[in-house]
Motif scaffolding. Structure first.
Motif, PDB file in Angstrom:
ATOM      1  N   THR A 150      10.322 -50.426  43.277  1.00 52.75           N
ATOM      2  CA  THR A 150      11.037 -49.256  43.789  1.00 52.75           C
ATOM      3  C   THR A 150      10.494 -47.962  43.201  1.00 52.75           C
ATOM      4  O   THR A 150       9.965 -47.931  42.091  1.00 52.75           O
ATOM      5  N   SER A 151      10.674 -46.879  43.964  1.00 56.78           N
ATOM      6  CA  SER A 151      10.145 -45.578  43.553  1.00 56.78           C
ATOM      7  C   SER A 151      11.245 -44.580  43.200  1.00 56.78           C
ATOM      8  O   SER A 151      10.952 -43.509  42.672  1.00 56.78           O
ATOM      9  N   ASN A 152      12.488 -44.905  43.497  1.00 58.29           N
ATOM     10  CA  ASN A 152      13.571 -43.967  43.205  1.00 58.29           C
ATOM     11  C   ASN A 152      14.674 -44.717  42.453  1.00 58.29           C
ATOM     12  O   ASN A 152      14.460 -45.155  41.330  1.00 58.29           O
ATOM     13  N   ARG A 153      15.826 -44.909  43.039  1.00 58.43           N
ATOM     14  CA  ARG A 153      16.933 -45.543  42.344  1.00 58.43           C
ATOM     15  C   ARG A 153      16.719 -47.058  42.288  1.00 58.43           C
ATOM     16  O   ARG A 153      16.413 -47.671  43.296  1.00 58.43           O
ATOM     17  N   PRO A 154      16.901 -47.674  41.118  1.00 53.24           N
ATOM     18  CA  PRO A 154      16.732 -49.125  41.015  1.00 53.24           C
ATOM     19  C   PRO A 154      18.001 -49.859  41.430  1.00 53.24           C
ATOM     20  O   PRO A 154      18.955 -49.263  41.915  1.00 53.24           O
ATOM     21  N   GLY A 155      18.007 -51.168  41.230  1.00 52.43           N
ATOM     22  CA  GLY A 155      19.214 -51.958  41.445  1.00 52.43           C
ATOM     23  C   GLY A 155      19.102 -53.033  42.503  1.00 52.43           C
ATOM     24  O   GLY A 155      20.006 -53.863  42.638  1.00 52.43           O
ATOM     25  N   MET A 161       0.840 -45.539  45.669  1.00 52.04           N
ATOM     26  CA  MET A 161       1.929 -44.814  45.017  1.00 52.04           C
ATOM     27  C   MET A 161       1.610 -44.798  43.526  1.00 52.04           C
ATOM     28  O   MET A 161       1.448 -45.860  42.920  1.00 52.04           O
ATOM     29  N   PHE A 162       1.451 -43.624  42.972  1.00 50.51           N
ATOM     30  CA  PHE A 162       1.024 -43.463  41.582  1.00 50.51           C
ATOM     31  C   PHE A 162      -0.274 -44.218  41.303  1.00 50.51           C
ATOM     32  O   PHE A 162      -0.470 -44.794  40.239  1.00 50.51           O
ATOM     33  N   GLY A 163      -1.141 -44.232  42.318  1.00 54.48           N
ATOM     34  CA  GLY A 163      -2.425 -44.902  42.167  1.00 54.48           C
ATOM     35  C   GLY A 163      -2.378 -46.403  42.335  1.00 54.48           C
ATOM     36  O   GLY A 163      -3.417 -47.071  42.226  1.00 54.48           O
ATOM     37  N   GLU A 164      -1.205 -46.952  42.605  1.00 53.98           N
ATOM     38  CA  GLU A 164      -1.043 -48.399  42.752  1.00 53.98           C
ATOM     39  C   GLU A 164      -0.981 -48.781  44.228  1.00 53.98           C
ATOM     40  O   GLU A 164      -0.362 -48.095  45.038  1.00 53.98           O
ATOM     41  N   LYS A 165      -1.575 -49.911  44.563  1.00 57.17           N
ATOM     42  CA  LYS A 165      -1.604 -50.387  45.943  1.00 57.17           C
ATOM     43  C   LYS A 165      -0.385 -51.254  46.286  1.00 57.17           C
ATOM     44  O   LYS A 165      -0.161 -51.562  47.451  1.00 57.17           O
ATOM     45  N   GLY A 211       6.695 -48.800  49.063  1.00 56.70           N
ATOM     46  CA  GLY A 211       6.260 -47.882  50.116  1.00 56.70           C
ATOM     47  C   GLY A 211       4.937 -48.265  50.770  1.00 56.70           C
ATOM     48  O   GLY A 211       4.429 -47.521  51.603  1.00 56.70           O
ATOM     49  N   CYS A 212       4.403 -49.438  50.424  1.00 55.33           N
ATOM     50  CA  CYS A 212       3.059 -49.833  50.869  1.00 55.33           C
ATOM     51  C   CYS A 212       2.966 -51.132  51.672  1.00 55.33           C
ATOM     52  O   CYS A 212       1.866 -51.476  52.119  1.00 55.33           O
ATOM     53  N   PRO A 213       4.045 -51.907  51.872  1.00 55.96           N
ATOM     54  CA  PRO A 213       3.852 -53.273  52.372  1.00 55.96           C
ATOM     55  C   PRO A 213       3.193 -53.385  53.731  1.00 55.96           C
ATOM     56  O   PRO A 213       2.421 -54.323  53.976  1.00 55.96           O
TER      57      PRO A 213
END
Length: 319
Positions: free
Chosen positions: A48-53, A158-162, A166-168
């Motif tokens: 996740t990129s924002n709120r976890p859970g 996202m942040f250099g990660e594949k 947000g990438c699937p």
């Protein structure tokens, strides 16, 4: 009714607040062997990129599913009269390593699919759909896709990660998992960094239906169009709970105003009846942001509706 099929534990046999904490209080088993369909949890939020859970999502979806009954009053579907279904538990992800978890998920679903079982997944963040689609491709070849979401999830990085939630679908496209003339994204909306956020998919031949096209409308005609285009191709349904407006589903990590209604969500899933569904997921339920439990309850109902439209489940004749 044949007694060979598993049945949910009824509310007159055990109070709704008792009994097993499984999806619809179904029996459990250790593998998918002998099952037509299986409920599977992926308790993960490390993408996740924002709120976890969302790691807590599968457990609360199961808990809220205790109110579900076996017969669909709207469509006449009685899935437990026609399919052998069980809850086979959770994928044992590595919660400290997202990339290892992707491999674990793919291997787990390869095993499930080897039994000819249709997986119905309780998420968990949306990263999980990529490894599932990789396993699906190995079994069925490239598939059509119905993707219901506020976000396109086609970021390259996202942040250099594949690997991230947000990438699937960028990764699935790169891996040749999709039939590009049969991909539909429904409910996309909100702000972005530029037109490519939605247009990247359009350039690949995908049909992008933004949320504004859905406002104040029934989505029955859209689903009729989608069924015509997809035909008998194998199809995967990926349903992000944040496709719903946060008025209906606040318990998620990346909320966007102006979304779909619950009844539109039901029209989408019920509109999949007759398609060759080979798998489906319900992702991004984050219980800490909805103390009422209603987001998870809605997610549980949508998963039940997915079960109701699987191949082999008759629907009530229309008209």
């Amino acid at each position: 009714m044949s007694q060979r099929f598993n049945q949910p534990l009824g509310g007159n046999d055990m109070p709704r607040f008792g009994g097993p904490a499984t999806m619809m209080r179904l029996p459990t088993q250790a593998s998918a062997e002998g099952l037509d369909a299986a409920f599977i949890g992926i308790p993960m939020d490390i993408g996740t990129s924002n709120r976890p859970g969302t790691r807590l999502g599968p457990r609360q979806i199961r808990d809220e599913s205790r109110m579900l009954r076996p017969y669909n009053m709207a469509t006449g579907a009685a899935p437990f009269d026609h399919l052998q279904v069980a809850d086979i538990g959770d994928v044992p992800i590595n919660t400290f390593d997202l990339k290892k978890s992707v491999g674990i998920i793919e291997a787990f679903y390869t095993g499930v699919l080897s039994h000819g079982t249709i997986p119905l997944t309780l998420g968990g963040d949306h990263t999980l759909t990529w490894p599932i689609l990789r396993a699906i491709k190995a079994r069925h070849g490239p598939v059509a896709l119905i993707h219901v979401d506020a976000h396109a999830d086609i970021n390259d990085e996202m942040f250099g990660e594949k690997v991230a939630h947000g990438c699937p679908f960028r990764r699935a496209w790169e891996d040749g998992c999709l039939q590009n003339d049969k991909v539909f994204q429904i409910g996309l909306r909100g702000t972005g960094y530029g037109p490519d956020d939605f247009d990247w998919g359009r350039e690949k031949g995908w049909r992008v239906v933004q949320a504004e096209e859905c406002w104040h409308r029934s989505l029955v005609p859209l689903m009729a169009e989608i069924r015509t285009v997809i035909g008998d191709a194998p199809v995967y349904l990926s349903y992000d709970i944040d496709s719903l407006d946060p008025a209906f589903a606040p318990g998620t990590g990346t909320v966007e105003p102006g979304g779909l209604t619950i009844w539109q969500g039901l029209e989408i899933v019920r509109g999949c009846a007759g398609l060759n569904l080979v798998g489906a997921d319900l992702v991004e339920v984050s219980p800490p942001y909805d103390p009422s439990g209603n987001t998870a309850l809605t997610g549980a109902n949508l998963l039940y509706e997915m079960l109701c439209v699987l191949p082999g489940v008759p629907q009530r004749a229309q008209g």
